[in-house]
Scaffold this active site. Structure first.
Site, PDB file in Angstrom:
ATOM      1  N   LYS A   1       0.850  -1.186   0.000  1.00 37.33           N
ATOM      2  CA  LYS A   1       0.000   0.000   0.000  1.00 37.33           C
ATOM      3  C   LYS A   1       0.890   1.242   0.000  1.00 37.33           C
ATOM      4  O   LYS A   1       1.963   1.229   0.627  1.00 37.33           O
ATOM      5  CB  LYS A   1      -0.889  -0.039   1.256  1.00 37.33           C
ATOM      6  CG  LYS A   1      -1.872   1.112   1.392  1.00 37.33           C
ATOM      7  CD  LYS A   1      -2.712   0.941   2.662  1.00 37.33           C
ATOM      8  CE  LYS A   1      -3.745   2.026   2.831  1.00 37.33           C
ATOM      9  NZ  LYS A   1      -4.573   1.821   4.040  1.00 37.33           N
TER      10      LYS A   1
ATOM     11  N   SER B   1      -9.574   1.738   3.262  1.00 39.52           N
ATOM     12  CA  SER B   1      -8.743   2.548   2.402  1.00 39.52           C
ATOM     13  C   SER B   1      -7.727   1.751   1.577  1.00 39.52           C
ATOM     14  O   SER B   1      -7.222   2.261   0.589  1.00 39.52           O
ATOM     15  CB  SER B   1      -7.988   3.573   3.253  1.00 39.52           C
ATOM     16  OG  SER B   1      -7.100   2.925   4.146  1.00 39.52           O
TER      17      SER B   1
ATOM     18  N   SER C   1      -9.487  -0.769   7.374  1.00 37.88           N
ATOM     19  CA  SER C   1      -8.991  -0.593   6.004  1.00 37.88           C
ATOM     20  C   SER C   1      -8.384  -1.814   5.350  1.00 37.88           C
ATOM     21  O   SER C   1      -8.110  -1.788   4.147  1.00 37.88           O
ATOM     22  CB  SER C   1      -7.985   0.540   5.955  1.00 37.88           C
ATOM     23  OG  SER C   1      -8.672   1.749   5.918  1.00 37.88           O
TER      24      SER C   1
HETATM   25  N1  GLN Z   1     -12.847   3.642   6.932  1.00 40.80           N
HETATM   26  C1  GLN Z   1     -12.133   4.036   8.086  1.00 40.80           C
HETATM   27  C2  GLN Z   1     -11.764   5.489   8.007  1.00 40.80           C
HETATM   28  O1  GLN Z   1     -12.041   6.096   7.024  1.00 40.80           O
HETATM   29  C3  GLN Z   1     -10.922   3.169   8.275  1.00 40.80           C
HETATM   30  C4  GLN Z   1      -9.678   3.666   7.659  1.00 40.80           C
HETATM   31  C5  GLN Z   1      -8.481   2.834   7.957  1.00 40.80           C
HETATM   32  O2  GLN Z   1      -8.574   1.764   8.554  1.00 40.80           O
HETATM   33  N2  GLN Z   1      -7.326   3.352   7.561  1.00 40.80           N
HETATM   34  O3  GLN Z   1     -11.197   6.042   8.921  1.00 40.80           O
END
Ligand code: GLN
Length: 477
Positions: free
Chosen positions: A77, A152, A176
């Site tokens: 990532k 994400s 994410s």
């Molecule tokens: N969807 C969650 C957020 O927007 C999780 C993001 C993540 O785990 N980096 O914060």
């Protein structure tokens, strides 16, 4: 033609194929090119990957000892540093920035012979649940290109889903890794907080962030975890607990004690069919001799607000370093612009809307007039959640829940409604709030044809239990 099923099978393929690593890398380079429209990769390290492959093939021929991940083709990532390669958190603000060191996880992968094939698109600074917040465009779900892959770490999920690498690393602050794994029909593991070093992981919310693993088999997840986990002098929050050989401890025929949250399975936002299939699965587990019991979890309505208060507060502090001076993007200035204008312009132009929203929200909850009402209150709720969790694990091996309340949604469907997007994180943020490991395994198919997962959570540093249960569930067929 090259086909990947698991690292173990790949290693037996390599035993009789002198140029096997090169064959594998070429296969993935071809697949990545063919699937460019998915936008899963921001950059492919073609020359480096081919060179690494050639070196590994030569080492094998020379009879050198082989690493645990010899020739395994892995994508990172765009928040995980790989020395000498660009890294940018899918943000304009890090435009042109090159890592000057390896993340500890990257270092450990390379030491065991892994090949890093490229960096994956993601939501900007890992903030999002759909991968629509990337400065480099949305990622598409390979099952249906009009759907989001989740976020994400959407690019990393799609990279595994669409056979664009063998395994990928993402980061998970509130789901994410697990949420895109659910939407894409692959496995996504978020280990305990402190299991894997965060050194070289671009921070979003430091007391939540954890590197996670996408793969197609639990054996591969276990093997990669045992390589990248463990103590690190560069991260004082990482645990010094010894790392078990997870990949050798997967088989058991234990009967487990599972808990589930009544409030979760009865939640009004939960898709009826996801609820029904999860409940039916609970009955199957009982029929197989496991214990599955409902436990009260009246804190469920508070997890999303608590998560968004604490993570935005941490983000507002972490992201203050991106000021147009030290890293990446700097705005064009006029003669009359002073230092404050440099900060303001660079940050306004360099950060996308969602990141700006979170910095503003985080700054607000930390401001002197509101600190106690929001930040302190949220910390108190976090403590209550931790206490409740410890109580539950006194009586159970694992907690089960759906990973996400719905299957993958359409690109654009929720992008104008941040609250609806945040609420979709209801089941995934809890493990990050309390620091426990959690995994999403692709057990189900919805009548709309899309995959969805089961989320399993175990007690702190009980990754072995989590992987054993996952292995049992996935191998039932
Ligand atoms: N969807 C969650 C957020 O927007 C999780 C993001 C993540 O785990 N980096 O914060």
């Amino acid at each position: 033609m090259f086909a990947f099923t698991s690292i173990k099978e790949y290693h037996s393929f390599l035993a009789s194929n002198p140029a096997g690593c090169t064959v594998a890398v070429k296969h993935y380079l071809g697949k990545i090119e063919e699937n460019k429209h998915l936008n899963a990769y921001l950059e492919v390290f073609e020359a480096d990957a081919l060179q690494q492959a050639a070196q590994l093939d030569a080492d094998r021929q020379a009879g050198k000892p082989l690493g645990k991940l010899h020739g395994v083709v892995i994508a990172l990532k765009d928040v995980i540093c790989y020395k000498g390669h660009k890294v940018g958190a899918s943000s304009k603000i890090l435009d042109g920035f090159t890592s000057i060191y390896n993340a500890t996880a990257t270092e450990k992968l390379l030491a065991e012979g892994a090949i890093i094939i490229g960096r994956n698109n993601c939501d900007e600074f890992a903030m999002g649940s759909s991968n629509e917040n990337s400065a480099f465009g949305a990622v598409k779900n390979a099952i249906d290109n009009t759907l989001v892959p989740g976020g994400s770490s959407g690019g990393s999920a799609v990279a595994v889903q669409a056979d664009l690498c063998m395994v990928s690393l993402g980061s998970d602050t509130g789901g994410s890794v697990r949420q895109p794994a659910d939407f894409c029909g692959v496995i996504g593991l978020k280990p305990s907080y402190g299991r894997i070093s965060r050194y070289g992981l671009i921070a979003y919310a430091s007391s939540f962030d954890q590197i996670g693993i996408f793969s197609k088999t639990i054996d591969d997840t276990a093997l990669v975890l045992e390589v990248i986990a463990g103590a690190d002098n560069f991260d004082s929050t990482v645990s010094v607990k010894p790392v078990p050989e997870y990949s050798k401890e997967l088989t058991t025929n234990k009967k487990y004690r599972f808990a589930y949250f009544k409030e979760a399975l009865e939640h009004e936002g939960l898709d009826k069919e996801i609820a029904a299939q999860t409940k039916a699965y609970i009955e199957t587990l009982k029929a197989e001799g496991h214990t599955v019991e409902a436990v009260d979890f009246n804190l469920l309505p508070y997890v999303v607000p608590t998560y968004y208060i604490l993570t935005t507060a941490e983000a507002s502090s972490n992201l203050s370093r991106f000021d147009g001076v030290k890293f990446g993007y700097r705005a064009e200035l006029n003669k009359e612009d002073d230092l404050t204008a440099l900060y303001k312009k660079s940050r306004s132009e360099g950060f996308g809307k969602e990141v700006q929203r979170r910095i503003l929200l985080g700054t607000f909850v930390l401001s002197s007039g509101y600190f106690d009402a929001y930040f302190t209150k949220a910390q108190q709720v976090r403590r209550l959640l931790c206490d409740t969790t410890s109580e539950i694990f006194k009586g159970y091996d694992a907690i089960i829940s759906p990973t996400v309340p719905t299957t993958a949604f359409k690109i654009g469907e929720k992008s104008d409604d941040p609250i609806a997007m945040y609420l979709a994180d209801i089941f995934t943020v809890f493990p990050n709030l309390v620091g426990i490991p959690a995994i999403s395994i692709p057990l189900f198919t919805h009548s709309n044809g899309l995959p969805f997962g089961l989320q399993l959570m175990s007690s702190h540093f009980e990754e072995t239990t989590l992987l054993q249960i996952s292995s049992m569930m996935m191998n039932k067929g």
